[in-house]
Scaffold this motif. Sequence first.
Motif, short mmCIF file in Angstrom:
data_model
loop_
_atom_site.label_atom_id
_atom_site.label_comp_id
_atom_site.label_asym_id
_atom_site.label_seq_id
_atom_site.Cartn_x
_atom_site.Cartn_y
_atom_site.Cartn_z
N LEU A 79 0.82 -1.20 0.00
CA LEU A 79 0.00 0.00 0.00
C LEU A 79 0.86 1.26 0.00
N GLU A 244 -7.42 4.18 -8.17
CA GLU A 244 -8.46 3.19 -7.92
C GLU A 244 -8.01 1.79 -8.33
N LEU A 247 -5.11 0.53 -6.01
CA LEU A 247 -5.66 0.29 -4.68
C LEU A 247 -6.46 -1.02 -4.67
N ALA A 248 -7.30 -1.20 -5.67
CA ALA A 248 -8.07 -2.44 -5.78
C ALA A 248 -7.14 -3.64 -5.89
N TYR A 251 -5.84 -4.75 -2.33
CA TYR A 251 -6.82 -5.47 -1.52
C TYR A 251 -7.19 -6.82 -2.14
N LYS A 327 -12.95 -0.58 -7.42
CA LYS A 327 -12.35 -0.38 -6.10
C LYS A 327 -13.31 -0.86 -5.01
N HIS A 328 -14.58 -0.49 -5.13
CA HIS A 328 -15.57 -0.89 -4.13
C HIS A 328 -15.69 -2.41 -4.07
N VAL A 331 -12.47 -4.04 -2.34
CA VAL A 331 -12.30 -3.92 -0.89
C VAL A 331 -13.39 -4.66 -0.13
N LYS A 335 -12.58 -7.88 2.35
CA LYS A 335 -13.00 -7.95 3.75
C LYS A 335 -13.81 -9.21 4.01
N VAL A 363 -6.99 -5.18 6.23
CA VAL A 363 -8.01 -5.08 5.18
C VAL A 363 -9.04 -4.00 5.50
N GLY A 366 -9.19 -0.49 3.67
CA GLY A 366 -9.82 -0.30 2.37
C GLY A 366 -11.10 0.49 2.41
N HIS A 369 -10.39 4.51 1.95
CA HIS A 369 -9.85 5.11 0.74
C HIS A 369 -10.99 5.56 -0.18
#
Length: 390
Positions: A79, A244, A247-248, A251, A327-328, A331, A335, A363, A366, A369
């Motif tokens: 990260l 995005e 970042l994705a 995770y 991204k959504h 993360v 989780k 995790v 996430g 962000h």
Amino acid sequence: MSEFDPAAYLSDELLERIRSRASGYDRDNLLPHEDLDELRAAGYLAILAPEELGGAGLGLAEASVLQQRLAGAAPATALSVNMHLVWTGVAKVLADRGIDTLRFVHEGAAAGELYAFGISEAGNDLVLFGSDTDAAPRPDGGYAFTGTKIFTSLAPAWTQLGLHGLDTTSEDGPKMVYAFVSRSEEADGRIVTRDDWDTLGMRATQSRTTELHGAIAPPGRVVRRIDPGPNPDPIVFGIFSVFELLLASVYTGIARRALDLAVETAGKRRSKKTGLAYSQDPDIRWRVADMALAYDALPPQLWSLARDIDEQVDHGARWFSLLSGIKHRAVTMAKRVVDDAVLVAGGSSYFSQSELGRLYRDVLAGLFHPSDPESAHSTVATAWLGPLES
């Protein structure tokens, strides 16, 4: 992807060394200096720089795979490096579209510079569309930045900080100003890094608060002046898309590691009741299968969307919903997978020395962000249903 060998950039041996240090950096709340030194020596900081400038010449699709791989070894290291790769990725996105103003970022990455991401500000939900940091123009064309940035990953080690601020005094203002300031500004007190990073997870990122007291970006490091608010400018698209996607990727890498640990644990644990390994228990098998079904969807989605950016596919107005959506999904999937892995592993994962326990804490970051769940859903709803009526 068949011609791309991730191990050529992140060897198994390097990853195992990084993994072996992760728990210590987390426990001691320290930046992973040894990881960064080894990654720099391996040329990892320049994977997105073109070969002619001393880099590896990879695309975002390959960088996504590598970040998934690195996150499986040490999420916080991945990260923190992500924020450096965001700027080198933005430089690539712009260069691919004929804008060469960030060439120095690629040159710097190849020379060992470490870039940090100075965009986040407390309470600023405008993110790229506005800033509480004052950008004061200087007579020579440079800017002096005054404000406070939060979540500045790599805080103890970065050498160049990419940031934004708002110029409200120029005749053509207001303008959002994107620029880079050097660590050398710290010597004169124009940059102050607070030692305030003591968090639940992702501790080794050392994403401390950064105070700017007239930190100077010289003219050659002022890379963009654009109107505030929603803006189709390439730097906005570049930052949002690379941030995005990478970042994705981090995770998604965490989810894969949690899945692998769950499989490993299920094979080792035995039931006192049946004498069989937990891998033979129907409930455990269903849970692991459910984890795999959730995880398996993300890597090909990441590859496809990153490749579209590399190849300049035009998704038009859909881009922002596609990017915030992936991204959504990444993360929330990660989780869920980590939660299930903890259930498969049992009580041992509750101990602080457990790798799964650390993944469980890591995790959670996430969720914080951008784009957050509310923003992602609003963006996607607008893409499918149109804007809200006034």
